[in-house]
Motif scaffolding. Structure first.
Motif, mmCIF file in Angstrom:
data_model
loop_
_atom_site.group_PDB
_atom_site.id
_atom_site.type_symbol
_atom_site.label_atom_id
_atom_site.label_comp_id
_atom_site.label_asym_id
_atom_site.label_seq_id
_atom_site.Cartn_x
_atom_site.Cartn_y
_atom_site.Cartn_z
ATOM 1 N N THR A 114 0.826 -1.209 0.000
ATOM 2 C CA THR A 114 0.000 0.000 0.000
ATOM 3 C C THR A 114 0.861 1.259 0.000
ATOM 4 O O THR A 114 0.672 2.173 -0.819
ATOM 5 N N ILE A 115 1.815 1.303 0.934
ATOM 6 C CA ILE A 115 2.671 2.484 1.039
ATOM 7 C C ILE A 115 3.539 2.639 -0.211
ATOM 8 O O ILE A 115 3.625 3.727 -0.815
ATOM 9 N N GLY A 116 4.188 1.560 -0.623
ATOM 10 C CA GLY A 116 5.109 1.628 -1.749
ATOM 11 C C GLY A 116 4.434 1.984 -3.054
ATOM 12 O O GLY A 116 4.923 2.843 -3.802
ATOM 13 N N LEU A 117 3.288 1.353 -3.360
ATOM 14 C CA LEU A 117 2.622 1.627 -4.627
ATOM 15 C C LEU A 117 2.025 3.026 -4.669
ATOM 16 O O LEU A 117 2.056 3.692 -5.718
ATOM 17 N N LEU A 118 1.464 3.484 -3.549
ATOM 18 C CA LEU A 118 0.882 4.830 -3.542
ATOM 19 C C LEU A 118 1.951 5.896 -3.798
ATOM 20 O O LEU A 118 1.781 6.781 -4.646
ATOM 21 N N ILE A 119 3.050 5.779 -3.072
ATOM 22 C CA ILE A 119 4.123 6.762 -3.260
ATOM 23 C C ILE A 119 4.768 6.603 -4.629
ATOM 24 O O ILE A 119 5.001 7.589 -5.349
ATOM 25 N N GLY A 120 5.047 5.357 -5.013
ATOM 26 C CA GLY A 120 5.715 5.119 -6.291
ATOM 27 C C GLY A 120 4.889 5.548 -7.485
ATOM 28 O O GLY A 120 5.426 6.109 -8.458
ATOM 29 N N SER A 121 3.565 5.316 -7.441
ATOM 30 C CA SER A 121 2.723 5.704 -8.571
ATOM 31 C C SER A 121 2.648 7.218 -8.723
ATOM 32 O O SER A 121 2.722 7.742 -9.843
ATOM 33 N N VAL A 122 2.535 7.927 -7.604
ATOM 34 C CA VAL A 122 2.470 9.395 -7.667
ATOM 35 C C VAL A 122 3.791 9.968 -8.165
ATOM 36 O O VAL A 122 3.828 10.850 -9.044
ATOM 37 N N VAL A 123 4.902 9.471 -7.599
ATOM 38 C CA VAL A 123 6.219 9.962 -7.996
ATOM 39 C C VAL A 123 6.499 9.645 -9.459
ATOM 40 O O VAL A 123 7.000 10.488 -10.215
ATOM 41 N N GLY A 124 6.168 8.419 -9.916
ATOM 42 C CA GLY A 124 6.430 8.034 -11.299
ATOM 43 C C GLY A 124 5.561 8.787 -12.283
ATOM 44 O O GLY A 124 5.995 9.095 -13.397
ATOM 45 N N TYR A 125 4.332 9.108 -11.900
ATOM 46 C CA TYR A 125 3.418 9.784 -12.817
ATOM 47 C C TYR A 125 3.759 11.261 -12.969
ATOM 48 O O TYR A 125 3.777 11.794 -14.078
ATOM 49 N N TYR A 126 4.045 11.930 -11.846
ATOM 50 C CA TYR A 126 4.308 13.371 -11.909
ATOM 51 C C TYR A 126 5.779 13.687 -12.153
ATOM 52 O O TYR A 126 6.111 14.664 -12.815
ATOM 53 N N GLY A 127 6.688 12.871 -11.594
ATOM 54 C CA GLY A 127 8.112 13.071 -11.833
ATOM 55 C C GLY A 127 8.613 14.428 -11.364
ATOM 56 O O GLY A 127 8.125 14.992 -10.381
ATOM 57 N N GLY A 128 9.593 14.961 -12.053
ATOM 58 C CA GLY A 128 10.108 16.286 -11.747
ATOM 59 C C GLY A 128 10.803 16.365 -10.396
ATOM 60 O O GLY A 128 11.545 15.461 -9.988
ATOM 61 N N VAL A 129 10.568 17.484 -9.695
ATOM 62 C CA VAL A 129 11.202 17.725 -8.396
ATOM 63 C C VAL A 129 10.780 16.669 -7.381
ATOM 64 O O VAL A 129 11.580 16.222 -6.561
ATOM 65 N N LEU A 130 9.506 16.263 -7.453
ATOM 66 C CA LEU A 130 9.013 15.238 -6.524
ATOM 67 C C LEU A 130 9.805 13.946 -6.681
ATOM 68 O O LEU A 130 10.162 13.296 -5.690
ATOM 69 N N ASP A 131 10.106 13.592 -7.899
ATOM 70 C CA ASP A 131 10.881 12.383 -8.169
ATOM 71 C C ASP A 131 12.291 12.505 -7.600
ATOM 72 O O ASP A 131 12.817 11.569 -6.984
ATOM 73 N N LEU A 132 12.918 13.651 -7.782
ATOM 74 C CA LEU A 132 14.280 13.853 -7.267
ATOM 75 C C LEU A 132 14.324 13.788 -5.742
ATOM 76 O O LEU A 132 15.222 13.184 -5.153
ATOM 77 N N LEU A 133 13.351 14.414 -5.094
ATOM 78 C CA LEU A 133 13.325 14.409 -3.627
ATOM 79 C C LEU A 133 13.159 12.991 -3.077
ATOM 80 O O LEU A 133 13.871 12.583 -2.153
ATOM 81 N N PHE A 134 12.217 12.237 -3.640
ATOM 82 C CA PHE A 134 11.987 10.885 -3.128
ATOM 83 C C PHE A 134 13.131 9.949 -3.481
ATOM 84 O O PHE A 134 13.410 8.997 -2.738
ATOM 85 N N ASP A 135 13.780 10.177 -4.590
ATOM 86 C CA ASP A 135 14.941 9.348 -4.920
ATOM 87 C C ASP A 135 16.043 9.502 -3.875
ATOM 88 O O ASP A 135 16.680 8.519 -3.461
ATOM 89 N N ARG A 136 16.277 10.737 -3.432
ATOM 90 C CA ARG A 136 17.291 10.955 -2.404
ATOM 91 C C ARG A 136 16.872 10.303 -1.078
ATOM 92 O O ARG A 136 17.679 9.718 -0.364
ATOM 93 N N LEU A 137 15.578 10.418 -0.737
ATOM 94 C CA LEU A 137 15.075 9.812 0.502
ATOM 95 C C LEU A 137 15.210 8.295 0.454
ATOM 96 O O LEU A 137 15.642 7.662 1.433
ATOM 97 N N VAL A 138 14.863 7.699 -0.687
ATOM 98 C CA VAL A 138 14.959 6.246 -0.836
ATOM 99 C C VAL A 138 16.408 5.788 -0.757
ATOM 100 O O VAL A 138 16.713 4.741 -0.170
ATOM 101 N N GLU A 139 17.333 6.560 -1.312
ATOM 102 C CA GLU A 139 18.746 6.194 -1.229
ATOM 103 C C GLU A 139 19.227 6.174 0.217
ATOM 104 O O GLU A 139 20.004 5.299 0.611
#
Length: 466
Positions: A277-302
């Motif tokens: 639930t957590i992974g798909l919700l965050i991953g789908s939003v980040v993958g769909y919108y991308g941009g700055v949101l994608d960069l921020l979550f990529d750093r958090l995931v790392e």
């Protein structure tokens, strides 16, 4: 085209004849029906699904299928029937799972057992007939300490050494140790009367009188020898069946495996639901919108993924113990990263496809595009990942239980803990290791085949393919 002779162009029907579309000869089926049809044709996956259903049946009902209820008042009661080998009704006639075992014991002890009324039918084979004649030299204490190897009905043998005569009966002769101390029981008058009523007393060894220092009343203690199986299980040894044998505590291994599997699978479902639930919700939003949101979550995931899971699990268990919620928290702290990566990759992959652009052009909202058009195309991989996550958790939990990192409180036993116990005794009692390991192996293989079948069945590109 301009030079074609029009006389050669002939209508296939007359001008007064109407042409109608031919009706479909097959029923229209939906996406999920088509997926089910493809899944049924995969025999390996279908067989794995049946195996999983059988295992889930035993997980739910297996612990309540036991027919033996050991007394709870005496903590040593169950240990009197420890290490019994597997015995399965019907199959025992084939020479397997028949409760027999080959043992090596001193000649004195085996002769005494073979000649006693209580143990005369314990030995199946291997006992020389010459030792069973009426020669007086075969009675009493022997100077010859030679051990004999015989095959015995281990259920009857266990009942003999726990009820009639311990294995060290002859070795302690001449010492101050009471030879029958290991098989005698001290009963009060009420306990003695109950044992007499149940007809489980072999003989009355002694009656002792004593005075209670608190009340000053005289009390009578009955020292008796009991038929251990009838006293503990209300069964004779030949009527007792432990399908997977018993462990060091005298517990039914069949029951303990399914109790441990129930804990593992229940936690796997809870952890899987949270992580997915957590992974798909965050991953789908980040993958769909991308941009700055994608960069921020990529750093958090790392940052989160750089933390070793073993460190998280160890620190949490050291600080908060081995409660179930602690194990769930440890596995969800970093476990959602896999679902996040899968969701992000799939939504990033499909968000610019033609059908998505067409839906956006027609005015579809982002939510509709994400869950109506993109999500179904990712369903195959998601279901496969979910199906494979269950055995992955069970295997991880079993591994950490085996290593002693996870130790559940309140007497909760997992399959990994059973494997740890079996590993220590696998040379003498291999069934303690074989059956828990076989459960883990079967679960892993079945879920892998099942997951592969689901992946192919839910693949939209294979729709309509025979």
């Amino acid at each position: 085209m301009m030079n074609i002779d029009k006389s050669k162009l002939v209508l296939v029907h007359s001008t007064d004849q109407m042409i109608f579309d031919q009706p479909l000869k097959t029923k229209e089926i939906g996406y999920y029906k088509d997926s089910w049809n493809r899944f049924k044709k995969n025999r390996a996956s279908l067989s794995a699904f049946i195996i999983i259903m059988i295992m889930l049946f035993f997980v739910v009902l297996g612990p309540s299928m036991k027919v033996y209820t050991l007394p709870k008042k005496d903590p040593n009661e169950a240990a009197r029937i420890q290490y019994l080998p597997p015995r399965i009704p019907g199959i025992e006639k084939l020479g397997i799972f028949d409760g027999e075992r080959t043992i090596s014991r001193g000649k004195n002890f085996l002769v005494a057992m073979a000649k006693s009324e209580f143990g005369s039918d314990v030995i199946i084979s291997g006992m020389p007939d010459v030792l069973l004649d009426n020669d007086p030299s075969n009675d009493g204490i022997y100077a010859d300490k030679t051990a004999l190897e015989v095959t015995v009905d281990f259920y009857k043998y266990t009942n003999f050494i726990k009820s009639y005569m311990p294995e060290d009966y002859f070795s302690i002769q001449g010492t101050e140790v009471q030879k029958l101390a290991k098989v005698t029981r001290n009963f009060t008058k009420a306990q003695f009367d109950d044992a007499v009523k149940r007809n489980v007393i072999i003989d009355l060894v002694a009656i002792e009188q004593s005075t209670n220092p608190d009340t000053g009343n005289s009390e009578t203690t009955y020292i008796v020898r009991l038929d251990q199986f009838r006293y503990s299980l209300n069964q004779n040894p030949e009527d007792t069946y432990f399908w997977f044998g018993t462990n060091i505590r005298g517990e039914d291994l069949f029951t303990k495996i399914w109790e441990g599997a129930r804990i593992s699978l229940s936690m796997a479902v809870v952890i899987l639901a949270i992580n997915t639930t957590i992974g798909l919700l965050i991953g789908s939003v980040v993958g769909y919108y991308g941009g700055v949101l994608d960069l921020l979550f990529d750093r958090l995931v790392e940052i989160i993924s750089s933390i070793p899971f073993l460190s998280v699990l160890t620190l949490l268990t050291l600080r908060y113990g081995n409660a179930l919620w602690v194990i769930v928290l440890a596995f969800t702290a970093t476990g959602w990263l896999g679902s996040y990566g899968l969701g992000r990759m799939q939504f990033y992959r499909f968000k610019n496809r033609e059908y998505v652009l067409a839906a956006r052009t027609l005015g579809a909202s982002d939510a509709r595009i994400m869950f109506k058009h993109i999500f179904p195309n990712t369903l195959g991989l998601i279901i496969t990942a979910v199906a494979l996550s269950i055995p992955s958790f069970v295997f991880s939990e079993a591994s950490f239980s085996f290593l002693g990192i996870i130790k559940y409180a309140n007497g909760v036993t997992s399959v990994g803990m059973l494997i740890e116990e079996g590993q220590a005794m696998m040379g003498q009692y291999p069934h303690l290791l074989i059956f828990p390991s076989l459960y883990i192996a079967t679960l892993m293989i079945a879920f892998n085949l099942f997951g592969n079948g689901l992946r192919d069945a839910f693949n939209p590109s294979l729709r309509g393919v025979e």
